[in-house]
Every structure is written in C-alpha cells, then in structure tokens.
Design a protein around this motif. Structure first.
Motif, PDB file in Angstrom:
ATOM      1  N   SER A   7       0.847   6.918  15.971  1.00 21.93           N
ATOM      2  CA  SER A   7       0.383   8.256  16.357  1.00 21.93           C
ATOM      3  C   SER A   7      -0.867   8.662  15.582  1.00 21.93           C
ATOM      4  CB  SER A   7       1.498   9.285  16.120  1.00 21.93           C
ATOM      5  OG  SER A   7       1.751   9.447  14.728  1.00 21.93           O
ATOM      6  N   ALA A   8      -1.076   7.996  14.423  1.00 18.06           N
ATOM      7  CA  ALA A   8      -2.298   8.238  13.639  1.00 18.06           C
ATOM      8  C   ALA A   8      -3.383   7.232  14.000  1.00 18.06           C
ATOM      9  CB  ALA A   8      -1.986   8.158  12.148  1.00 18.06           C
ATOM     10  N   PHE A   9      -3.176   6.478  15.106  1.00 18.01           N
ATOM     11  CA  PHE A   9      -4.153   5.552  15.684  1.00 18.01           C
ATOM     12  C   PHE A   9      -4.313   4.248  14.893  1.00 18.01           C
ATOM     13  CE2 PHE A   9      -5.585   9.944  16.606  1.00 18.01           C
ATOM     14  CZ  PHE A   9      -5.261   9.974  17.965  1.00 18.01           C
ATOM     15  N   LEU A  10      -3.312   3.873  14.084  1.00 19.87           N
ATOM     16  CA  LEU A  10      -3.375   2.593  13.397  1.00 19.87           C
ATOM     17  C   LEU A  10      -3.030   1.490  14.401  1.00 19.87           C
ATOM     18  CD1 LEU A  10      -3.781   1.007  10.783  1.00 19.87           C
ATOM     19  CD2 LEU A  10      -1.359   1.344  10.265  1.00 19.87           C
ATOM     20  N   ALA A  11      -4.012   0.623  14.693  1.00 20.31           N
ATOM     21  CA  ALA A  11      -3.835  -0.402  15.728  1.00 20.31           C
ATOM     22  C   ALA A  11      -3.493  -1.765  15.157  1.00 20.31           C
ATOM     23  CB  ALA A  11      -5.110  -0.517  16.569  1.00 20.31           C
ATOM     24  N   LEU A  12      -3.862  -2.030  13.914  1.00 18.76           N
ATOM     25  CA  LEU A  12      -3.628  -3.356  13.322  1.00 18.76           C
ATOM     26  C   LEU A  12      -3.347  -3.197  11.838  1.00 18.76           C
ATOM     27  CD1 LEU A  12      -3.723  -6.493  13.702  1.00 18.76           C
ATOM     28  CD2 LEU A  12      -6.108  -6.358  12.963  1.00 18.76           C
ATOM     29  N   LYS A  13      -2.339  -3.938  11.350  1.00 25.66           N
ATOM     30  CA  LYS A  13      -1.918  -3.805   9.958  1.00 25.66           C
ATOM     31  C   LYS A  13      -1.620  -5.202   9.408  1.00 25.66           C
ATOM     32  CE  LYS A  13       1.598  -1.238   7.289  1.00 25.66           C
ATOM     33  NZ  LYS A  13       2.772  -0.356   7.432  1.00 25.66           N
ATOM     34  N   LEU A  14      -2.509  -5.697   8.538  1.00 24.49           N
ATOM     35  CA  LEU A  14      -2.313  -6.972   7.854  1.00 24.49           C
ATOM     36  C   LEU A  14      -2.240  -6.682   6.360  1.00 24.49           C
ATOM     37  CD1 LEU A  14      -5.085  -9.137   9.627  1.00 24.49           C
ATOM     38  CD2 LEU A  14      -2.731  -8.752  10.383  1.00 24.49           C
ATOM     39  N   GLU A  15      -1.188  -7.155   5.700  1.00 25.82           N
ATOM     40  CA  GLU A  15      -1.116  -6.944   4.254  1.00 25.82           C
ATOM     41  C   GLU A  15      -0.079  -7.858   3.618  1.00 25.82           C
ATOM     42  OE1 GLU A  15       1.472  -3.180   3.175  1.00 25.82           O
ATOM     43  OE2 GLU A  15      -0.064  -2.597   4.614  1.00 25.82           O
ATOM     44  N   ASP A  16      -0.274  -8.113   2.321  1.00 24.60           N
ATOM     45  CA  ASP A  16       0.654  -8.930   1.540  1.00 24.60           C
ATOM     46  C   ASP A  16       0.343  -8.692   0.069  1.00 24.60           C
ATOM     47  OD1 ASP A  16       2.664 -10.651   0.909  1.00 24.60           O
ATOM     48  OD2 ASP A  16       1.778 -12.423   1.828  1.00 24.60           O
ATOM     49  N   ALA A  17       1.276  -9.108  -0.809  1.00 29.07           N
ATOM     50  CA  ALA A  17       1.089  -8.898  -2.246  1.00 29.07           C
ATOM     51  C   ALA A  17       1.944  -9.873  -3.023  1.00 29.07           C
ATOM     52  CB  ALA A  17       1.442  -7.460  -2.633  1.00 29.07           C
ATOM     53  N   ASP A  18       1.519 -10.184  -4.250  1.00 32.05           N
ATOM     54  CA  ASP A  18       2.351 -10.893  -5.206  1.00 32.05           C
ATOM     55  C   ASP A  18       2.199 -10.182  -6.548  1.00 32.05           C
ATOM     56  OD1 ASP A  18      -0.061 -11.716  -6.326  1.00 32.05           O
ATOM     57  OD2 ASP A  18       0.010 -13.711  -5.408  1.00 32.05           O
ATOM     58  N   ALA A  19       2.653 -10.820  -7.631  1.00 30.12           N
ATOM     59  CA  ALA A  19       2.653 -10.161  -8.935  1.00 30.12           C
ATOM     60  C   ALA A  19       1.236  -9.888  -9.449  1.00 30.12           C
ATOM     61  CB  ALA A  19       3.422 -11.012  -9.945  1.00 30.12           C
ATOM     62  N   ARG A  20       0.244 -10.654  -8.982  1.00 26.90           N
ATOM     63  CA  ARG A  20      -1.106 -10.550  -9.535  1.00 26.90           C
ATOM     64  C   ARG A  20      -2.126  -9.955  -8.567  1.00 26.90           C
ATOM     65  NH1 ARG A  20      -2.259 -13.538 -13.970  1.00 26.90           N
ATOM     66  NH2 ARG A  20      -4.415 -13.813 -13.252  1.00 26.90           N
ATOM     67  N   SER A  21      -1.799  -9.857  -7.297  1.00 24.74           N
ATOM     68  CA  SER A  21      -2.821  -9.477  -6.350  1.00 24.74           C
ATOM     69  C   SER A  21      -2.210  -8.897  -5.083  1.00 24.74           C
ATOM     70  CB  SER A  21      -3.686 -10.702  -6.004  1.00 24.74           C
ATOM     71  OG  SER A  21      -2.853 -11.798  -5.645  1.00 24.74           O
ATOM     72  N   ALA A  22      -3.082  -8.286  -4.269  1.00 27.29           N
ATOM     73  CA  ALA A  22      -2.650  -7.720  -2.991  1.00 27.29           C
ATOM     74  C   ALA A  22      -3.872  -7.559  -2.100  1.00 27.29           C
ATOM     75  CB  ALA A  22      -1.954  -6.371  -3.200  1.00 27.29           C
ATOM     76  N   TYR A  23      -3.625  -7.581  -0.789  1.00 25.04           N
ATOM     77  CA  TYR A  23      -4.698  -7.249   0.153  1.00 25.04           C
ATOM     78  C   TYR A  23      -4.130  -6.339   1.230  1.00 25.04           C
ATOM     79  CZ  TYR A  23      -2.722 -10.384   3.667  1.00 25.04           C
ATOM     80  OH  TYR A  23      -1.885 -10.964   4.581  1.00 25.04           O
ATOM     81  N   ARG A  24      -5.029  -5.588   1.881  1.00 20.89           N
ATOM     82  CA  ARG A  24      -4.627  -4.713   2.985  1.00 20.89           C
ATOM     83  C   ARG A  24      -5.787  -4.639   3.964  1.00 20.89           C
ATOM     84  NH1 ARG A  24      -3.554  -0.496   0.241  1.00 20.89           N
ATOM     85  NH2 ARG A  24      -5.221   0.963   0.776  1.00 20.89           N
ATOM     86  N   ILE A  25      -5.513  -4.875   5.232  1.00 28.90           N
ATOM     87  CA  ILE A  25      -6.509  -4.757   6.299  1.00 28.90           C
ATOM     88  C   ILE A  25      -5.909  -3.844   7.363  1.00 28.90           C
ATOM     89  CG2 ILE A  25      -7.891  -5.978   8.024  1.00 28.90           C
ATOM     90  CD1 ILE A  25      -7.560  -8.514   6.293  1.00 28.90           C
ATOM     91  N   TRP A  26      -6.482  -2.674   7.517  1.00 34.77           N
ATOM     92  CA  TRP A  26      -5.990  -1.697   8.488  1.00 34.77           C
ATOM     93  C   TRP A  26      -7.135  -1.347   9.432  1.00 34.77           C
ATOM     94  CZ3 TRP A  26      -2.684   2.526   5.525  1.00 34.77           C
ATOM     95  CH2 TRP A  26      -1.542   1.894   4.993  1.00 34.77           C
ATOM     96  N   LEU A  27      -6.859  -1.390  10.736  1.00 32.98           N
ATOM     97  CA  LEU A  27      -7.854  -1.030  11.744  1.00 32.98           C
ATOM     98  C   LEU A  27      -7.340   0.163  12.541  1.00 32.98           C
ATOM     99  CD1 LEU A  27     -10.462  -1.563  13.326  1.00 32.98           C
ATOM    100  CD2 LEU A  27      -9.145  -3.140  14.782  1.00 32.98           C
ATOM    101  N   TYR A  28      -8.088   1.245  12.498  1.00 32.05           N
ATOM    102  CA  TYR A  28      -7.756   2.441  13.263  1.00 32.05           C
ATOM    103  C   TYR A  28      -8.610   2.479  14.540  1.00 32.05           C
ATOM    104  CZ  TYR A  28      -5.077   4.307   9.350  1.00 32.05           C
ATOM    105  OH  TYR A  28      -4.123   4.488   8.363  1.00 32.05           O
ATOM    106  N   GLU A  29      -7.985   2.855  15.631  1.00 34.82           N
ATOM    107  CA  GLU A  29      -8.626   2.879  16.947  1.00 34.82           C
ATOM    108  C   GLU A  29      -8.333   4.245  17.583  1.00 34.82           C
ATOM    109  OE1 GLU A  29      -8.626  -0.388  20.482  1.00 34.82           O
ATOM    110  OE2 GLU A  29      -6.662   0.420  19.963  1.00 34.82           O
ATOM    111  N   GLN A  30      -9.339   5.136  17.542  1.00 37.18           N
ATOM    112  CA  GLN A  30      -9.116   6.508  18.002  1.00 37.18           C
ATOM    113  C   GLN A  30      -9.985   6.807  19.227  1.00 37.18           C
ATOM    114  OE1 GLN A  30      -9.112   9.416  14.925  1.00 37.18           O
ATOM    115  NE2 GLN A  30      -9.409  11.170  16.287  1.00 37.18           N
ATOM    116  N   PRO A  31      -9.402   7.396  20.266  1.00 33.57           N
ATOM    117  CA  PRO A  31     -10.204   7.731  21.464  1.00 33.57           C
ATOM    118  C   PRO A  31     -11.379   8.626  21.100  1.00 33.57           C
ATOM    119  CG  PRO A  31      -7.862   8.001  21.916  1.00 33.57           C
ATOM    120  CD  PRO A  31      -7.987   7.779  20.439  1.00 33.57           C
TER     121      PRO A  31
END
Length: 364
Positions: free
Chosen positions: A175-199
């Motif tokens: 509902s907040a227009f989040l179309a894609l969510k890629l993420e992962d983490a371990d004890a030393r690091s993390a990444y996050r890729i979020w793509l919002y698609e709003q009309p």
C-alpha cells in the motif's frame, strides 16, 4: 624345542554395520584364529563372555572362538598338539581380536588349555565402551540457487542474482508502493534493495494526487536524514564508473567502493554543524547528480532521473553506504534505495552490481 604359547592383540576399525554375530563369521576374523593351523580343517566352537569394562558399566559382551588341532611349533618346524582361542569384541567403532595359542607336548595339552582360558578372560580390560554418538545422515545436496527473472506489469524487469534474497512484501508495504524487496544480513554485514513504484497521478477519496518530487527526495531531504543517522566522522561519496558499452545503457549502477581513488569527501568531521548542504550544494559536491543519459536498458528512456551515493558512520560505529536512484516513467515514478552495511560490498557487491545493471524499462 619350539613349544610354548603366544598372545596377540589386534585392534582394527570395525567395518560399518558389523556386529558380534557377523564379526565371528567374518573370514578375515576366522583366518586370524586359524592361521597357525595352515589349511588343516579344524572344528571351531563358540561361547559367550562378559569382558571387564571400566566405563560406563563393569561388563561388556564378547564372543570366544575356540579350536584344537595340530600345528607347527613356534619355530615353524615339526607338528605338535595345539589349542587356540580368539576373543572378539566391539567397542566405540573398533574391533578387538585377542588371540592366544599354546603349542604343547602331549602331556601339557590339557593343562595349557586351562591356562589360556584364564589369560583370555583376564588379559583384556576396556577402559571405555560408551557408544559413539550417532552421526546424522548427511543432507542430500541441494541444487545451487538460480538467478530469478522478475517482471512487472508496468513494463520493467530485472534478473535477481542467485546470491541475493528476495522477500515478499506485506500488504502494508504494497500500500506504500513497495514493489521489490531484496535484503539479507549476517553478523558482519547487511544489504537492502527496495524499489518503490508510485503512480504519477491517482485519485484518492475524490482528490487527485501526484507522485513525490524526486529532486528534494534525493537532495535536501535525504541529506538531513542521512547526517542525523550518521553523526560520526566524515561523510563521503564515490564517482560513478563509466563501465562498458553494455553497462552504459543504464545509469542504475554501483560505484567501485573498493577504489579509494574514486572517493569524494563531502563533509569532514571538523565541519559538522558548520556546513549546510542544500540541493545546489549536494549537486556541486558530486554526491548527487542529475543524469544526462536517462536510459535503463536497451529500450527504456525515462525522465527526471537522479542518482546519489553517501557513505558515513552510524552512532554504533558501523560504516554504511546508501545509494538513491529516482526517475519518472510514463505512468509511474520510481524511487530505488540500496543500503550496504559493514562488509556487504565485499560479500554481495558483485551480485548487487549485476542485479542493478540488469534492470530494463520499456519491456512489453
């Protein structure tokens, strides 16, 4: 004159699945008992015995094989009456074989038979017969993960690298227009890729609303938020690589964060609280740029395209790199967040780069 007795103890790794019952029938075990008798056929008797054990119980099961016949003496010469027995037991993955053989005169035959019984029953004491822990069966090998092609009905697609993890978006996130969510983490690091698609234009409760403006989102608004969340030390940026001809089809790329020559100092630690960074200042500092070549993929041309990268240190002392990309398509506006924390660039950098560069617009 070559008469006397001998004792041998052999300790071997027990074949997988061997039991006392199968051990005493094993040709190799029987051959160990009958070796001195050559090829002569002799009868073999079998009896049970409780062997002395120190741990965890005082007794441990064993079997005895016993035979009598005529064999060579201990010097390998003449033939004499002989009596032999073989004590067989298994403990902690090992096979124990205690062999006692007496080569006698006719007058000593019976007496020495009793003596070797005494030796067999008392010579061997096992210190520990606790069963070995059963190792779980190895898991069946899993096929390596494969890249995943993701396509939107709004005319774009990408190929998610196999090393990256895609998470399902919740109803609230959609509902907040989040179309894609890629993420992962371990004890030393993390990444996050979020793509919002709003009309670009929609009607809510009878009122027309438009998508947010990209320039303030990626300049002044972003700087205020980033500086607050990364209060320690300097804030830096990175130059964007030119890339190959194929890579130049898209402005959605990942800088070479391992190349210190591409580093741009935006704010020194001594300047905190003294420097105000508005949109114009951020554009001059080259940490945010309005993209000239507004292409994403072979056929995707967009408008109002911006990209930026900021790196700083959080209150807890972790290094964090944040990238923002914004552009407007024919029907939707896109806001892309990429966040790398700790050693994420070392572990996932190549996978993230390939995924970002695979994004295509204008897909039917």
């Amino acid at each position: 004159e070559g008469l006397g007795a001998e004792l041998h103890l052999a300790v071997r790794t027990a074949p997988k699945g061997m039991t006392l019952k199968t051990a005493v029938q094993d040709p190799g075990v029987r051959g160990f008992l009958l070796k001195r008798f050559g090829g002569a056929k002799v009868d073999v008797a079998q009896e049970t015995l409780d062997l002395t054990s120190k741990k965890p119980k005082g007794e441990h099961p064993a079997l005895i094989l016993r035979t009598r016949g005529v064999s060579k003496d201990l010097d390998g010469k003449g033939k004499h009456p002989s009596t032999a027995l073989l004590l067989v037991t298994l403990a902690r993955g090992r096979l124990y074989l205690l062999r006692v053989v007496a080569v006698t005169t006719e007058h000593d035959y019976e007496g020495l038979g009793v003596e070797i019984d005494y030796v067999a029953w008392n010579a061997l004491v096992l210190l520990d017969t606790t069963p070995l822990p059963v190792k779980p069966a190895p898991a069946a090998p899993q096929p390596p993960p494969k890249p995943e092609s993701i396509q939107s009905p709004n005319g774009w697609r990408l190929v998610k690298h196999a090393k990256l993890t895609r998470l399902q978006t919740s109803a609230k996130e959609r509902s907040a227009f989040l179309a894609l969510k890629l993420e992962d983490a371990d004890a030393r690091s993390a990444y996050r890729i979020w793509l919002y698609e709003q009309p670009n234009l929609r009607v809510v409760d009878g009122k027309r609303t438009t998508a947010p403006e990209i320039r303030p989102w990626i300049t002044s608004t972003w700087w205020a938020e980033f500086a607050q969340k990364h209060p320690r030390g300097e804030i830096v940026s990175w130059r964007w690589p030119l890339g190959s001809a194929a890579q130049r089809r898209t402005f959605v790329r990942l800088p070479d964060l391992a190349n210190e020559k591409q580093r741009i100092t935006v704010l020194r630690g001594t300047q905190r609280g003294l420097v105000t960074m508005d949109a114009a200042a951020l554009l001059r500092a080259k940490c945010v740029e309005k993209v000239k070549r507004k292409t994403i993929g072979r056929r995707g041309t967009v408008t109002d395209a911006y990209r930026g990268v900021l790196q700083g240190t959080t209150e807890s002392g972790r290094q964090e790199t944040v990238l923002r990309f914004g552009w407007r398509g024919p029907s939707h506006t896109y806001l892309l967040f990429v966040v790398l924390t700790g050693d994420a660039y070392i572990k996932w950098g190549d996978a993230i780069r390939e995924t970002l560069e695979s994004i295509e617009f204008g897909v039917r």
